[in-house]
Design an enzyme around this catalytic site. Sequence first.
Site, PDB file in Angstrom:
ATOM      1  N   PHE A 263     -10.432  -0.379   1.006  1.00 48.94           N
ATOM      2  CA  PHE A 263     -10.109  -1.264   2.178  1.00 48.94           C
ATOM      3  C   PHE A 263     -10.694  -2.651   2.162  1.00 48.94           C
ATOM      4  CE2 PHE A 263     -10.183  -3.060   6.576  1.00 48.94           C
ATOM      5  CZ  PHE A 263      -8.731  -2.662   6.896  1.00 48.94           C
TER       6      PHE A 263
ATOM      7  N   ARG B 273      -9.246 -12.562   8.646  1.00 45.44           N
ATOM      8  CA  ARG B 273      -8.142 -13.011   8.181  1.00 45.44           C
ATOM      9  C   ARG B 273      -8.462 -14.108   7.484  1.00 45.44           C
ATOM     10  NH1 ARG B 273      -3.495  -9.496   9.348  1.00 45.44           N
ATOM     11  NH2 ARG B 273      -3.603  -9.062  11.615  1.00 45.44           N
TER      12      ARG B 273
ATOM     13  N   ASP C  85       0.880  -1.159   0.012  1.00 49.76           N
ATOM     14  CA  ASP C  85       0.127   0.215   0.144  1.00 49.76           C
ATOM     15  C   ASP C  85       0.844   1.319  -0.023  1.00 49.76           C
ATOM     16  OD1 ASP C  85      -2.244   1.703   0.279  1.00 49.76           O
ATOM     17  OD2 ASP C  85      -2.453   1.051   2.285  1.00 49.76           O
TER      18      ASP C  85
ATOM     19  N   LYS D 294      -1.671  -1.792  -4.047  1.00 49.96           N
ATOM     20  CA  LYS D 294      -2.617  -0.717  -4.190  1.00 49.96           C
ATOM     21  C   LYS D 294      -1.772   0.291  -4.573  1.00 49.96           C
ATOM     22  CE  LYS D 294      -5.683  -1.531  -0.074  1.00 49.96           C
ATOM     23  NZ  LYS D 294      -6.055  -0.789   1.313  1.00 49.96           N
TER      24      LYS D 294
HETATM   25  P1  IMP Z   1       2.262  -0.482   3.659  1.00 46.15           P
HETATM   26  O1  IMP Z   1       2.546  -0.705   2.512  1.00 46.15           O
HETATM   27  O2  IMP Z   1       3.369   0.154   4.572  1.00 46.15           O
HETATM   28  O3  IMP Z   1       1.082   0.463   3.630  1.00 46.15           O
HETATM   29  O4  IMP Z   1       1.495  -1.533   4.524  1.00 46.15           O
HETATM   30  C1  IMP Z   1       0.660  -2.580   3.834  1.00 46.15           C
HETATM   31  C2  IMP Z   1       0.056  -3.263   4.994  1.00 46.15           C
HETATM   32  O5  IMP Z   1      -0.923  -2.604   5.605  1.00 46.15           O
HETATM   33  C3  IMP Z   1      -0.326  -4.671   4.895  1.00 46.15           C
HETATM   34  O6  IMP Z   1       0.469  -5.508   5.082  1.00 46.15           O
HETATM   35  C4  IMP Z   1      -1.588  -4.536   5.930  1.00 46.15           C
HETATM   36  O7  IMP Z   1      -1.260  -5.082   6.915  1.00 46.15           O
HETATM   37  C5  IMP Z   1      -2.118  -3.165   5.956  1.00 46.15           C
HETATM   38  N1  IMP Z   1      -3.149  -2.890   5.060  1.00 46.15           N
HETATM   39  C6  IMP Z   1      -3.067  -2.147   3.943  1.00 46.15           C
HETATM   40  N2  IMP Z   1      -4.174  -2.018   3.350  1.00 46.15           N
HETATM   41  C7  IMP Z   1      -4.987  -2.795   3.940  1.00 46.15           C
HETATM   42  C8  IMP Z   1      -6.644  -3.206   3.699  1.00 46.15           C
HETATM   43  O8  IMP Z   1      -6.897  -2.599   2.910  1.00 46.15           O
HETATM   44  N3  IMP Z   1      -6.986  -4.129   4.760  1.00 46.15           N
HETATM   45  C9  IMP Z   1      -6.090  -4.515   5.776  1.00 46.15           C
HETATM   46  N4  IMP Z   1      -4.900  -4.207   5.742  1.00 46.15           N
HETATM   47  C10 IMP Z   1      -4.265  -3.409   4.959  1.00 46.15           C
END
Ligand code: IMP
Length: 181
Positions: free
Chosen positions: A154, A167, A105, A133
């Site tokens: 989400f 999960r 994300d 994403k």
């Molecule tokens: P980021 O790339 O540092 O934002 O981390 C990604 C992490 O954020 C993922 O491994 C999830 O734990 C959490 N995450 C991001 N988007 C979602 C979502 O839509 N649902 C649930 N967890 C999410």
Amino acid sequence: MERKYDDIVKKILVDENEIIEISKRLGEQITKDYAGNELVVVGMLKGGMPFMMELIKHIKLPLVFDFIQAKSYEGTKSTDYVVLKKDVDTDLKGKHVLIVDDVLDTAQTITKVLEVLADRGTVSIELCCLLDKKEGRKVQYDAKYIGKEIPNEFVIGYGLDYNEYYRNLPYVAVVKDEVYK
Ligand code: IMP
Ligand code: MG
């Protein structure tokens, strides 16, 4: 509290069959890319677990697996920061490392993990994510292996949680808008 899936699931985005197909495709690609080498597959706790367990069935290489856990904290201002909660036990020196997670994300988590692993003497470190994403990025990073690009909504299921629940759903689903209201 009783939790009914119908109350939270707006739409199934990626069903179980598609996740298996994705895992086969990525597993075959990884098998080709690392041919002749051994792998250390590092799963990101907790969300990366269900996908990792499907993916490794399709990687036809000698491998060991281990786990790492990062936790993000909301900063007091606009900056979020990530800390390491659990490190790997495996010595990564001279190893090809493949990190596996549920979704990429903001890319802040992987950035932190790469920072932590930077001085371990690895030969290579790549990321394999079930979902991407792309619009969510706060830090520039692109994973080498991506299952499917999804909109910036989400989602829950297949490792992804809402307050630690859901999960275990065998699919990835978009959460109903009213859940947030
Ligand atoms: P980021 O790339 O540092 O934002 O981390 C990604 C992490 O954020 C993922 O491994 C999830 O734990 C959490 N995450 C991001 N988007 C979602 C979502 O839509 N649902 C649930 N967890 C999410
Ligand atoms: Mg996660």
